[in-house]
Enzyme design. Structure first.
Site, PDB file in Angstrom:
ATOM      1  N   ARG A 135       0.831  -1.213   0.000  1.00  0.00           N
ATOM      2  CA  ARG A 135       0.000   0.000   0.000  1.00  0.00           C
ATOM      3  C   ARG A 135       0.869   1.269   0.000  1.00  0.00           C
ATOM      4  NH1 ARG A 135      -5.025   0.550   4.171  1.00  0.00           N
ATOM      5  NH2 ARG A 135      -3.508   1.230   5.685  1.00  0.00           N
ATOM      6  N   GLY A 152       4.185   7.010  16.234  1.00  0.00           N
ATOM      7  CA  GLY A 152       3.962   8.036  15.208  1.00  0.00           C
ATOM      8  C   GLY A 152       4.395   9.412  15.718  1.00  0.00           C
ATOM      9  N   GLU A 209      -0.314   6.624   9.677  1.00  0.00           N
ATOM     10  CA  GLU A 209      -1.564   5.864   9.803  1.00  0.00           C
ATOM     11  C   GLU A 209      -1.500   5.211  11.180  1.00  0.00           C
ATOM     12  OE1 GLU A 209      -3.992   3.439  10.199  1.00  0.00           O
ATOM     13  OE2 GLU A 209      -3.247   2.133   8.589  1.00  0.00           O
ATOM     14  N   ARG A 252     -12.186  -9.765  12.845  1.00  0.00           N
ATOM     15  CA  ARG A 252     -11.169 -10.008  11.825  1.00  0.00           C
ATOM     16  C   ARG A 252      -9.786  -9.881  12.472  1.00  0.00           C
ATOM     17  NH1 ARG A 252      -9.715  -6.443   7.139  1.00  0.00           N
ATOM     18  NH2 ARG A 252     -10.581  -4.805   8.415  1.00  0.00           N
ATOM     19  N   CYS A 311      -6.392  -1.675  12.954  1.00  0.00           N
ATOM     20  CA  CYS A 311      -6.643  -0.326  13.464  1.00  0.00           C
ATOM     21  C   CYS A 311      -8.058   0.150  13.111  1.00  0.00           C
ATOM     22  CB  CYS A 311      -5.588   0.641  12.951  1.00  0.00           C
ATOM     23  SG  CYS A 311      -5.359   0.501  11.195  1.00  0.00           S
TER      24      CYS A 311
END
Ligand code: ADP
Length: 432
Positions: free
Chosen positions: A108, A184, A203, A231, A237
């Protein structure tokens, strides 16, 4: 071969090795084989998408030519100018990726980077290096040159150093990180403190609310809740984390949900029929256990689960809690485990107030309703990057994935995901 060709060829090598890649992933992070197979397809879809995207006008080499609107003052001789814009590759990128999607979180980022003409260095999670290394081997076989996409597997100490280097070295022009809000923020701080100002995509953590309105189709809501909550054993997230159920439908929703939760088959992800594997580590399981204990001590009722699973150290039972309070850690912080933490509400305003006052995250949110009015208006009132209405799976290559607030900056997927790797240059040509 052009860049789109390379990406297509890489996607095709990934698909040819689908079973092996999925097996590797299941051994590394524990998700059931069908989920790993799904991730291989999801991961390859980013390479296909950006293979096409790099040929479009918005990609590299595109841009615009704009006639100037200036009106000539009589004293000025020249009358015409042209504004031209170019989309140029930002340059070298540094990526840090997590363990919960060991393959797709790499493609991605690398897919749009290559499509834009950037090179990248990826540091995968120390918990899932093998899938990343296999991806690199397949990239080479597909013809992606060394230096265009490289994987660097590092232990914990060197990981910190890698973070510092990509944030502060002027040769790296862009960083993209998927992981916790805590890390982050460390990376953003490092970027601010040393080296050039650079582009950063973050992200980060979720803690998604899942709201069931009184007019919801309860079967649809239960299906969406199961898909978004369990899942990857609740370790994504965008997993729903905080459940708000209208008081009029609480009983029906929870009864049906518990019925479905009891059907989950916990065990070894390589065994056919298993639908939920372990958590990533014993520490992660202990963290979930602790939060559930706290909620129960504060008055929550366990409808199903609520304990370690006998299958092994890293396993936790799929759990549904009723009557949590918004001060409980299981409600106000992201849990990354198979636990539905639920409470009731009585009005739209109250639901929004609880959502906003209990967390500053803003990644995914979900709600179920049959009212067209709510479908539009409630979405607008939520402060989240992504909203699923009557739907629990919202990730897709065509959608812009990302969050606001403590959940990050930037988007991945879609043509927005490619823009993150392009810098717009503007040239003014004065011509008489
Ligand atoms: P999670 O809680 O989902 O494991 P983390 O944020 O801890 O998320 O980890 C995500 C990625 O960040 C992993 O690749 C990990 O190695 C890396 N990482 C962890 N700490 C740091 C750090 N201080 N600097 C740079 N990368 C880090």
């Amino acid at each position: 071969m052009h860049r789109g060709g390379l990406l297509k060829s890489w996607a095709s090598h990934i698909r040819q090795n689908k079973k092996d890649l999925a097996t590797l992933m299941t051994y590394e992070c524990g998700k059931p084989l069908p989920e790993s197979l799904g991730e291989v397809e999801y991961g390859a879809s980013f390479l296909d998408f950006y293979a096409s995207e790099c040929l479009r006008p918005n990609g590299l080499g595109g841009g615009t030519i704009i006639p100037t609107p200036f009106v000539k003052p009589p004293s000025v001789k020249n009358t015409r100018g042209t504004v031209m814009t170019y989309n140029e590759a930002v340059g070298v990128c540094g990526f840090i990726t997590p363990w919960n999607f060991p393959l797709a979180m790499i493609t991605r980022k690398v897919g749009p980077a290559i499509a834009a003409g950037c090179t990248s260095l990826v540091k995968p999670s120390e918990l899932t290096p093998l899938t990343a290394m296999a991806l690199e081997v397949l990239a080479r076989r597909a013809g992606v040159p060394e230096g265009v996409f490289n994987v660097l597997t590092l232990g914990e100490e060197d990981t910190r150093r890698f973070g510092e280097v990509i944030c502060t070295d002027d040769r790296v022009k862009k960083i993209s990180f998927t992981g916790s809000t805590r890390v982050g923020k460390i990376l953003l701080k490092q970027c601010a403190e040393g080296g050039i100002v650079k582009k950063a995509s973050m992200e980060l953590g979720g803690n998604a609310p899942f709201v069931v309105f009184s007019d919801a189709d309860i079967d649809v809501a239960v299906k969406a809740a199961m898909a978004s909550k369990f899942r990857n054993a609740g370790q994504t997230c965008v997993c729903s984390d905080r459940f708000l159920i209208h008081e009029d439908v609480e009983e029906e929703f929870l009864e049906k949900l518990v019925g479905e939760v009891k059907k989950i088959k916990v065990g070894d992800g390589m065994v056919a029929g298993v639908t939920m594997g372990p958590l990533i580590s014993t520490k992660a399981r202990e963290g979930v256990e602790e939060k559930v204990k706290e909620a129960v001590a504060n008055g929550a009722e366990v409808l199903v689960g609520g304990e370690r699973h006998e299958f092994g150290e890293q396993y936790y039972m799929p759990t549904v809690l009723k009557g949590v309070i918004k001060e409980d850690n299981i409600f106000k912080t992201e849990t990354f485990g198979p636990v539905v933490a639920s409470m009731t509400f009585s009005s739209d305003d109250e639901a929004l107030d609880i959502i906003k006052s209990s967390s500053k995250t803003g990644l995914a949110s979900y709600y179920c309703t049959q009212s067209a009015d709510r479908m539009f208006n409630f979405s607008r009132r939520l402060e989240h990057g992504m909203v699923g209405v009557n739907e629990g799976i919202i990730s897709s290559v065509v959608a812009p994935f990302g969050g606001v607030g403590e959940s990050g900056i930037g988007r991945e997927g879609n043509s927005s995901g490619m823009r993150e790797y392009l810098e717009e240059k503007y040239v003014f040509v004065n011509h008489n």
